[in-house]
Each structure stands twice: as structure tokens, then as C-alpha cells.
Design a protein around this motif. Sequence first.
Motif, PDB file in Angstrom:
ATOM      1  N   THR A   1      18.589 -43.578 -13.020  1.00  0.00           N
ATOM      2  CA  THR A   1      18.760 -42.611 -11.936  1.00  0.00           C
ATOM      3  C   THR A   1      19.137 -43.303 -10.637  1.00  0.00           C
TER       4      THR A   1
ATOM      5  N   LEU B   1      21.897 -37.279  -1.258  1.00  0.00           N
ATOM      6  CA  LEU B   1      21.470 -36.395  -2.343  1.00  0.00           C
ATOM      7  C   LEU B   1      20.286 -36.965  -3.116  1.00  0.00           C
TER       8      LEU B   1
ATOM      9  N   THR C   1      27.616 -34.406  -9.018  1.00  0.00           N
ATOM     10  CA  THR C   1      27.596 -33.802  -7.683  1.00  0.00           C
ATOM     11  C   THR C   1      27.655 -34.871  -6.599  1.00  0.00           C
ATOM     12  N   THR C   2      26.916 -35.960  -6.805  1.00  0.00           N
ATOM     13  CA  THR C   2      26.929 -37.060  -5.832  1.00  0.00           C
ATOM     14  C   THR C   2      28.334 -37.630  -5.689  1.00  0.00           C
TER      15      THR C   2
ATOM     16  N   LEU D   1      22.886 -43.102  -8.957  1.00  0.00           N
ATOM     17  CA  LEU D   1      23.127 -42.547  -7.631  1.00  0.00           C
ATOM     18  C   LEU D   1      23.958 -43.492  -6.773  1.00  0.00           C
TER      19      LEU D   1
ATOM     20  N   PHE E   1      17.322 -34.820  -4.363  1.00  0.00           N
ATOM     21  CA  PHE E   1      17.503 -33.947  -5.519  1.00  0.00           C
ATOM     22  C   PHE E   1      17.180 -34.660  -6.836  1.00  0.00           C
ATOM     23  N   ALA E   2      16.993 -35.978  -6.772  1.00  0.00           N
ATOM     24  CA  ALA E   2      16.633 -36.724  -7.978  1.00  0.00           C
ATOM     25  C   ALA E   2      15.216 -36.393  -8.433  1.00  0.00           C
TER      26      ALA E   2
ATOM     27  N   LEU F   1      23.442 -34.221 -11.334  1.00  0.00           N
ATOM     28  CA  LEU F   1      23.198 -34.846 -10.033  1.00  0.00           C
ATOM     29  C   LEU F   1      24.231 -35.932  -9.745  1.00  0.00           C
TER      30      LEU F   1
END
Length: 222
Positions: free
Chosen positions: A76, A41, A26-27, A80, A44-45, A23
Amino acid sequence: MSPARRAVAVATWSVASALLALLLVTTWGVASEYGSGAGDLAAFAVLPLVVAVVAAGLGSSPRTSMAVLAGFVAVTVAGLVVSGELGQRDRVARLAAQDATFTCNGPSAEGTVPGDVDAAFHVPAHPGGYWLYGPVSSSRFGCTAAIHGPADASFAAWRASLLATGWEVARDDTEVVVRKGGVRLTLYVQGGLSMLNTTDDGAGACEDGRSASYATGQVGAC
């Protein structure tokens, strides 16, 4: 806790960690390419967090499991934010570098334009955040770059830069045209984007490189 249960807990935490790492990467990638923030995003977490909750439920000590889960949630959220910020910084640096070295005579260009025409892109000061990219079209006489950013804001910023060059102002309304020494710079809006065209001042409307074919030197409508 039995060895089997411990092995399942470790494996589940590994899956949660792997999903979180995916994740975050991707972020970063999305922010680097498109400038999106972490919030785009964040939904999606849920997946790595759900897996983390399952892993915490497999622990033998509720207090320890909750502490680890809380730490996972904190990582997390922070991850992010940081990955999104780093991605956006990478994007800004990359686009600024492309803008600073913009040329219509690069190795992948269909053809070349005169050197003074190509150099004219770098006569005006380039407003920060409204970077040139492309070229999006060219002819034997001129070339056009697109400009990043909303058309209204980018047009206003580049208009100020063109008027500050000291070149002769031939037009200043829906288009801004300045000229000097046989070279003409034109700022205009097309397709919702600001465009900057530079061309030989003697080139006609069908030869200036605005949406033109290099093979013919003419726009399709000509």
C-alpha cells in the motif's frame, strides 16, 4: 479452518485488494491531472487497510496472517508513492507536449491569426515547468496563452526568455513587451496567472487578442 471461514477470508482479502487497486488508480489519475502527490490521498488508504486487518483476523495462523498483513501494508505504502510519481511524470510529459505544439490556429480554434503571429509563441525558449496552454482568448490579429505555474516564478522565467530573443524591448516593468518584424509579444499577469500575448504590432489595445472576442476583435471594455 473451516471451508466457510476460509471462503470468507479469501473474499475479504479480495475486497481489500480491490479497494487498494482503486486507490492506486485514483492516486495516479489525480496526480496526472492536478500534479498532486501520494500524500494527498494517503488518508483514503485507511479503508483497504481496515479490511485487510479484518481479513488477517480470519486466518487460522496468526503468524502467517500478520506476515500477509505486513506485506499488504508495505504494498500500500509503496503503491501510493509509485502511482503518485508515475501520475506526475505523465502530467509533465503531457503538458510539455502541449506546450511544444501550442498553436492558436488549431482545429478547434474560433478563428485564425496570421501565421507569423502564431509562430511567435515559439521564438522565445520555453522555460521548463512553465508551459503554455490555451489559447485563452483571441482576435483576428492576436492571441493569448496562459502559463502554468505560480505567477511570480513563471513571469520571471518567461521575462528572461523574451529578453534573450534579441527582439527590440519596448517595455520591461509590470509587463514585458518585445517586437520585431511587425509582431509584438507581451508578457503580463492577469487573474493570478502569467499570460503571453502575441499580436500584429499594428493592432490596438482593443484588437490584440487579450481577453478579446474573435467575433468582434475587441475586448469587452472597448
